[in-house]
Scaffold this active site. Sequence first.
Site, PDB file in Angstrom:
ATOM      1  N   GLY A   1       0.803  -1.222   0.000  1.00  0.00           N
ATOM      2  CA  GLY A   1       0.000   0.000   0.000  1.00  0.00           C
ATOM      3  C   GLY A   1       0.833   1.269   0.000  1.00  0.00           C
ATOM      4  O   GLY A   1       0.578   2.193  -0.783  1.00  0.00           O
ATOM      5  N   THR A   2       1.829   1.325   0.860  1.00  0.00           N
ATOM      6  CA  THR A   2       2.608   2.563   0.982  1.00  0.00           C
ATOM      7  C   THR A   2       3.311   2.901  -0.331  1.00  0.00           C
ATOM      8  O   THR A   2       3.260   4.044  -0.802  1.00  0.00           O
ATOM      9  CB  THR A   2       3.626   2.414   2.141  1.00  0.00           C
ATOM     10  OG1 THR A   2       2.886   2.131   3.336  1.00  0.00           O
ATOM     11  CG2 THR A   2       4.449   3.665   2.331  1.00  0.00           C
TER      12      THR A   2
ATOM     13  N   ASN B   1      -9.540   2.905   7.377  1.00  0.00           N
ATOM     14  CA  ASN B   1      -8.939   1.823   8.170  1.00  0.00           C
ATOM     15  C   ASN B   1      -9.361   1.866   9.640  1.00  0.00           C
ATOM     16  O   ASN B   1      -9.356   0.850  10.311  1.00  0.00           O
ATOM     17  CB  ASN B   1      -7.410   1.853   8.062  1.00  0.00           C
ATOM     18  CG  ASN B   1      -6.824   3.219   8.269  1.00  0.00           C
ATOM     19  OD1 ASN B   1      -7.145   4.167   7.548  1.00  0.00           O
ATOM     20  ND2 ASN B   1      -5.967   3.353   9.264  1.00  0.00           N
TER      21      ASN B   1
ATOM     22  N   ALA C   1      -1.511  -7.079  -0.005  1.00  0.00           N
ATOM     23  CA  ALA C   1      -1.890  -8.477   0.247  1.00  0.00           C
ATOM     24  C   ALA C   1      -2.164  -8.784   1.712  1.00  0.00           C
ATOM     25  O   ALA C   1      -3.037  -9.590   2.031  1.00  0.00           O
ATOM     26  CB  ALA C   1      -0.776  -9.404  -0.256  1.00  0.00           C
ATOM     27  N   HIS C   2      -1.427  -8.117   2.625  1.00  0.00           N
ATOM     28  CA  HIS C   2      -1.526  -8.545   4.031  1.00  0.00           C
ATOM     29  C   HIS C   2      -2.835  -8.147   4.701  1.00  0.00           C
ATOM     30  O   HIS C   2      -3.098  -8.543   5.831  1.00  0.00           O
ATOM     31  CB  HIS C   2      -0.305  -8.098   4.835  1.00  0.00           C
ATOM     32  CG  HIS C   2      -0.253  -6.646   5.213  1.00  0.00           C
ATOM     33  ND1 HIS C   2      -0.569  -6.208   6.480  1.00  0.00           N
ATOM     34  CD2 HIS C   2       0.096  -5.535   4.512  1.00  0.00           C
ATOM     35  CE1 HIS C   2      -0.388  -4.888   6.555  1.00  0.00           C
ATOM     36  NE2 HIS C   2       0.005  -4.463   5.372  1.00  0.00           N
TER      37      HIS C   2
ATOM     38  N   THR D   1      13.762  -6.860  -9.749  1.00  0.00           N
ATOM     39  CA  THR D   1      13.280  -8.239  -9.891  1.00  0.00           C
ATOM     40  C   THR D   1      12.052  -8.441  -9.021  1.00  0.00           C
ATOM     41  O   THR D   1      12.051  -8.065  -7.843  1.00  0.00           O
ATOM     42  CB  THR D   1      14.392  -9.236  -9.488  1.00  0.00           C
ATOM     43  OG1 THR D   1      15.518  -8.988 -10.329  1.00  0.00           O
ATOM     44  CG2 THR D   1      13.931 -10.679  -9.644  1.00  0.00           C
TER      45      THR D   1
ATOM     46  N   CYS E   1      -0.917   2.206  12.692  1.00  0.00           N
ATOM     47  CA  CYS E   1       0.181   3.096  12.326  1.00  0.00           C
ATOM     48  C   CYS E   1       0.260   4.276  13.284  1.00  0.00           C
ATOM     49  O   CYS E   1       1.310   4.879  13.443  1.00  0.00           O
ATOM     50  CB  CYS E   1      -0.005   3.626  10.915  1.00  0.00           C
ATOM     51  SG  CYS E   1      -0.421   2.334   9.781  1.00  0.00           S
TER      52      CYS E   1
HETATM   53  N1  PLP Z   1      -3.827   2.480   3.311  1.00  0.00           N
HETATM   54  C1  PLP Z   1      -4.635   1.987   4.258  1.00  0.00           C
HETATM   55  C2  PLP Z   1      -6.077   2.399   4.288  1.00  0.00           C
HETATM   56  C3  PLP Z   1      -4.139   1.084   5.202  1.00  0.00           C
HETATM   57  O1  PLP Z   1      -4.946   0.594   6.138  1.00  0.00           O
HETATM   58  C4  PLP Z   1      -2.757   0.711   5.127  1.00  0.00           C
HETATM   59  C5  PLP Z   1      -2.168  -0.217   6.146  1.00  0.00           C
HETATM   60  O2  PLP Z   1      -2.374  -0.055   7.326  1.00  0.00           O
HETATM   61  C6  PLP Z   1      -1.961   1.258   4.120  1.00  0.00           C
HETATM   62  C7  PLP Z   1      -2.529   2.135   3.230  1.00  0.00           C
HETATM   63  C8  PLP Z   1      -0.495   0.891   3.988  1.00  0.00           C
HETATM   64  O3  PLP Z   1      -0.364  -0.363   3.386  1.00  0.00           O
HETATM   65  P1  PLP Z   1       0.995  -1.230   3.556  1.00  0.00           P
HETATM   66  O4  PLP Z   1       0.992  -1.724   4.967  1.00  0.00           O
HETATM   67  O5  PLP Z   1       0.858  -2.336   2.563  1.00  0.00           O
HETATM   68  O6  PLP Z   1       2.130  -0.332   3.243  1.00  0.00           O
END
Ligand code: PLP
Length: 378
Positions: free
Chosen positions: A69-70, A148, A197-198, A234, A322
Amino acid sequence: MIYLDNNATTPVDPRVREAMLPFLGENFGNPSSSHAAGRAARAALEQARGRVSSLLRATAESVVFNSGGTESINTAIRGALAAQPRKRHLVTSAVEHSTTKNLCDQLVREGFEVTWLPVDEGGRIDLDAYRASLRPDTALVTMVWANNETGVIFPIADMARLADERQIVFHTDAVQAAGKVPVDLSTVPVHLLSISAHKFHGPKGVGALFVRAGMGLPSFLLGGAQENGHRAGTENVLGIVGLGAAAELAQAAMGSEMPRVAGLRDSFEAGLHEHFLGVRFHGDPAQRLPNTSNFALPGMNAADLLAGLDRLGVACSVGSACASGSPHASHVLRTMGIGDEEAKSSLRFSFSRMSTGEEAAAALEALGAAARRLGLGG
Ligand code: PLP
């Protein structure tokens, strides 16, 4: 352990782990190699791409694998801005994940103008205010599909349509939505979409960015031409195979499992109502992810409660994973008009398709016990 913190991360489905194992052993090829080992890795990569695109109802070529996501959000936002150097305005919401929030803060420091749209007490966005925020110099809209912390779902289809009509690039952070609610890109005209994915029983550190055909998005890493030039390096074949397996399982289970998960969550909330007279639920109950419950137990310190629950073997969270450790109350709850005191007494329980009714009932009991130990409620 009773694990009810699935918006932070989910356990890897054992079937996902099984699918991944050969890629820690005999299937070690580099997908860019042209010999048999490379071709086997390439085939696995393309099978995973097909599975992810099927979950999103998108074309396979539009799926770019990356680290999650990030990275997706950073690539989407920075990429869209770099492709339109004359446009210096962005629209987002005041309740985004810290990735988007921190990046937009940085963009302001770099001279961009950002409109942060507020939400109401239910976490909902005002579509008229959104429409009015779109300008000829708006380069990009970036909106979280499902929040989230509260699980509140934004009307992404309507918002994307309004942007598309004005030729404004629309990115959505669908990290919490994908795998839990239908994300159908054959009807929702977003240009860019991020998943991880997580959050749906896949491994950590792998995800994808959907890039609509024709978007010339640059790779921020200079290197090879992997992922059609969108992302050098890769490919993480092991992780991508896990992502693909998780996407396929999430798609197959969504129709039957998510209503069951919503039922668990709803009975948990009914129990809270019964046991804690002052409980206050956060977020529009009708426009929420099926798995998320965010609520305040007024007069109680959520961090103490969390620690008490942890001792009893129950995992949940205070607001966003976070943001935990931060002395400030959640920016999401604050934007919803919830005061600092109430925000600091707020907990998030997030269920998954691996959660059971027994776990929900035991968590409720543990919450009562933890509260009694702190001398309140239950
Ligand atoms: N966006 C949202 C809404 C999330 O809940 C999260 C993870 O907590 C992220 C982005 C970040 O994703 P990643 O943990 O794969 O970097």
